[in-house]
Enzyme design. Structure first.
Site, PDB file in Angstrom:
ATOM      1  CD  GLU A 184       9.468  10.281  -1.125  1.00  0.00           C
ATOM      2  OE1 GLU A 184       8.673  11.239  -1.281  1.00  0.00           O
ATOM      3  OE2 GLU A 184       9.365   9.941  -2.795  1.00  0.00           O
ATOM      4  CB  CYS A 193       4.614  12.133   6.575  1.00  0.00           C
ATOM      5  SG  CYS A 193       3.305  11.383   5.782  1.00  0.00           S
ATOM      6  CB  CYS A 206       1.592   2.773  -2.997  1.00  0.00           C
ATOM      7  SG  CYS A 206       0.206   2.819  -2.821  1.00  0.00           S
ATOM      8  CB  CYS A 226      -4.871   6.890  -5.657  1.00  0.00           C
ATOM      9  SG  CYS A 226      -5.661   6.030  -4.051  1.00  0.00           S
ATOM     10  CB  CYS A 262      -1.303   9.476  -4.885  1.00  0.00           C
ATOM     11  SG  CYS A 262      -0.322   8.990  -4.123  1.00  0.00           S
ATOM     12  N   GLY A 268       2.540   4.448  -0.073  1.00  0.00           N
ATOM     13  CA  GLY A 268       2.766   3.302   0.482  1.00  0.00           C
ATOM     14  C   GLY A 268       0.872   2.791   1.715  1.00  0.00           C
ATOM     15  CD  GLU A 269      -3.604   1.091   2.003  1.00  0.00           C
ATOM     16  OE1 GLU A 269      -4.601   3.083   2.024  1.00  0.00           O
ATOM     17  OE2 GLU A 269      -4.822   0.878   3.422  1.00  0.00           O
ATOM     18  CG  ASN A 317       0.955  18.928  -2.607  1.00  0.00           C
ATOM     19  OD1 ASN A 317       1.887  19.924  -2.958  1.00  0.00           O
ATOM     20  ND2 ASN A 317       1.548  18.500  -1.276  1.00  0.00           N
ATOM     21  CB  CYS A 366       2.960   9.966  -1.330  1.00  0.00           C
ATOM     22  SG  CYS A 366       1.789  10.984  -0.031  1.00  0.00           S
TER      23      CYS A 366
HETATM   24  N1  SAH Z   1      -2.618   4.494   1.045  1.00  0.00           N
HETATM   25  C1  SAH Z   1      -2.658   5.224   2.607  1.00  0.00           C
HETATM   26  C2  SAH Z   1      -2.032   6.142   3.071  1.00  0.00           C
HETATM   27  C3  SAH Z   1      -1.151   7.690   1.873  1.00  0.00           C
HETATM   28  S1  SAH Z   1      -1.434   8.712   0.886  1.00  0.00           S
HETATM   29  C4  SAH Z   1      -4.165   6.820   1.325  1.00  0.00           C
HETATM   30  O1  SAH Z   1      -4.580   6.540   0.596  1.00  0.00           O
HETATM   31  O2  SAH Z   1      -4.317   7.744   2.863  1.00  0.00           O
HETATM   32  C5  SAH Z   1      -1.613  10.098   2.385  1.00  0.00           C
HETATM   33  C6  SAH Z   1      -2.616  10.564   1.866  1.00  0.00           C
HETATM   34  O3  SAH Z   1      -2.583  11.364   0.636  1.00  0.00           O
HETATM   35  C7  SAH Z   1      -4.025   9.809   1.213  1.00  0.00           C
HETATM   36  O4  SAH Z   1      -5.413  10.703   1.467  1.00  0.00           O
HETATM   37  C8  SAH Z   1      -4.021  10.090  -0.679  1.00  0.00           C
HETATM   38  O5  SAH Z   1      -4.974  10.856  -0.593  1.00  0.00           O
HETATM   39  C9  SAH Z   1      -3.389  12.024   0.260  1.00  0.00           C
HETATM   40  N2  SAH Z   1      -2.743  12.382  -1.553  1.00  0.00           N
HETATM   41  C10 SAH Z   1      -1.911  11.825  -2.411  1.00  0.00           C
HETATM   42  N3  SAH Z   1      -1.923  12.540  -3.876  1.00  0.00           N
HETATM   43  C11 SAH Z   1      -1.971  13.958  -3.253  1.00  0.00           C
HETATM   44  C12 SAH Z   1      -1.742  14.542  -3.751  1.00  0.00           C
HETATM   45  N4  SAH Z   1      -0.863  14.379  -5.160  1.00  0.00           N
HETATM   46  N5  SAH Z   1      -2.380  16.255  -2.936  1.00  0.00           N
HETATM   47  C13 SAH Z   1      -3.015  15.605  -2.061  1.00  0.00           C
HETATM   48  N6  SAH Z   1      -2.825  15.324  -1.366  1.00  0.00           N
HETATM   49  C14 SAH Z   1      -2.456  13.768  -1.931  1.00  0.00           C
END
Ligand code: SAH
Length: 342
Positions: free
Chosen positions: A89, A102, A109, A113, A116, A156-157, A287, A331
């Site tokens: 995406e 983005c 990933c 978390c 996420c 992804g990270e 989100n 994401c």
């Molecule tokens: N892996 C990297 C980049 C991808 S996540 C990282 O962890 O930074 C990108 C951002 O979106 C991160 O700050 C993540 O914590 C946030 N994110 C993930 N799930 C989310 C959600 N449900 N609502 C809002 N932000 C979210």
């Protein structure tokens, strides 16, 4: 075979030199790919037949396949299919300062978390350089716009795919390439300390964002498994060293989760943790995801109170504008909800 969009200009120069050709051909090829945006080697009409044949023998010229696009006010979300059938995406956002994209850096990933959506699909593989570059080229072609800012905040990270991400930055930042300024590129990481250390020595002024989401180990351990490997004190120490060396600024992302990390005490603790750093905090409204049984968006008044406490304690802070909850812009959501057409 290797996709031509994988090649940094340096690597393409080395390729030509190794094959007994002149180095400047790399610049010519770059201009065809990224300025004129051709779709085949044959269109590169200032390059000799022999050289074109050499390119054809060594490189593929393939794009991604667009599966679907969902749009909402100021946001478009694209789902692409890769050469091997995996799906990724990219999200285009229209800001007052321009378009930012983005992009995803991996299929799935492994960071896990809990809030996420991306991590529901375990990492299948890294994206290669071409698959990251092509997200930009494809969206520019489809939407007919010029993208000015890139954020590596999709699925992804990025620091779990470090070498490809650095090559990707080199490709898109090249003046003969897409030419996106380093300061317009932001890499977001959940805090892989060894790679933050490596990145401290990267010579481009790319922005660093840290997904912090908690002011202490107790809360962070519960929502971000990575914190068990890299503790918050170590993370902050590493970022302080980064700031000292690069003289740059860092962004801390902080998702506001109702009853979990949004209390006044958390705000005070966060201010204490970040005191004196050249940093700013981006408060992100949660989100909705498939884990909504565990998480809820913080109440508006709690977000504002949190914001005020940070402000009073001299922490730079912004509340992120919400984009695209209707188009599942968090994401991983589009892939998770996409059903194969029959
Ligand atoms: N892996 C990297 C980049 C991808 S996540 C990282 O962890 O930074 C990108 C951002 O979106 C991160 O700050 C993540 O914590 C946030 N994110 C993930 N799930 C989310 C959600 N449900 N609502 C809002 N932000 C979210």
């Amino acid at each position: 075979m290797f996709n031509i969009y994988n090649m940094t200009k340096n690597k393409l120069e080395d390729f030509f030199l190794k094959n007994g050709e002149k180095k400047f051909k790399a610049t010519q090829v770059y201009e065809w790919l990224y300025k004129k945006r051709v779709n085949s080697f044959d269109e590169m009409n200032n390059i000799s037949k022999n050289t074109i044949n050499l390119l054809k023998e060594n490189f593929e010229f393939e794009k991604l396949k667009l599966l679907t696009c969902l749009s909402d006010i100021d946001v478009d979300k694209y789902l692409f299919e890769l050469f091997d059938g995996n799906k990724i995406e990219a999200v285009l956002m229209h800001h007052d300062y321009g378009y930012s994209l983005c992009i995803s850096t991996e299929v799935g990933c492994n960071m896990g978390c809990l809030f996420c959506e991306s991590g529901r699909l375990k990492k299948v593989r890294n994206l290669n350089v071409s698959e990251m570059v092509l997200q930009i080229l494809m969206v520019e072609e489809i939407k007919k716009v010029r993208i000015s800012h890139i954020v590596l905040m999709g699925v992804g990270e990025p620091f779990d795919n470090y070498d490809n991400v650095i090559d990707f930055v080199n490709v898109i930042n090249d003046p003969k390439g897409i030419d996106i300024g380093a300061r317009h590129i932001t890499i977001s990481t959940c805090g892989l300390i060894p790679k933050i250390k490596e990145f401290t020595n990267f010579d481009k002024q790319v922005n660093l964002a840290i997904s912090l989401h908690a002011p202490n180990n107790e809360i962070r351990n519960k929502i971000m498994p990575i914190n068990k490997a890299y503790k918050i004190e170590e993370l902050i120490k590493t970022i302080k060293a980064y700031l000292e060396k690069t003289k740059r600024r860092v962004t801390f992302e902080y998702i506001m989760l109702d009853g979990i990390n949004d209390s006044d005490i958390c705000a005070i603790e966060l201010a204490e943790l970040l005191k004196g750093m050249n940093a700013y905090v981006n408060l992100i409204p949660y989100n909705s995801t498939s884990n909504d049984s565990l998480f809820k968006k913080s109440k508006k008044e709690n977000i504002l109170k949190f914001y005020d406490i940070l402000k009073k304690n001299n922490i730079n802070v912004t509340i992120r504008r919400e984009f695209g909850s209707k188009v599942m812009a968090a994401c991983g959501q589009l892939r998770a909800n996409y059903k194969e057409e029959e």
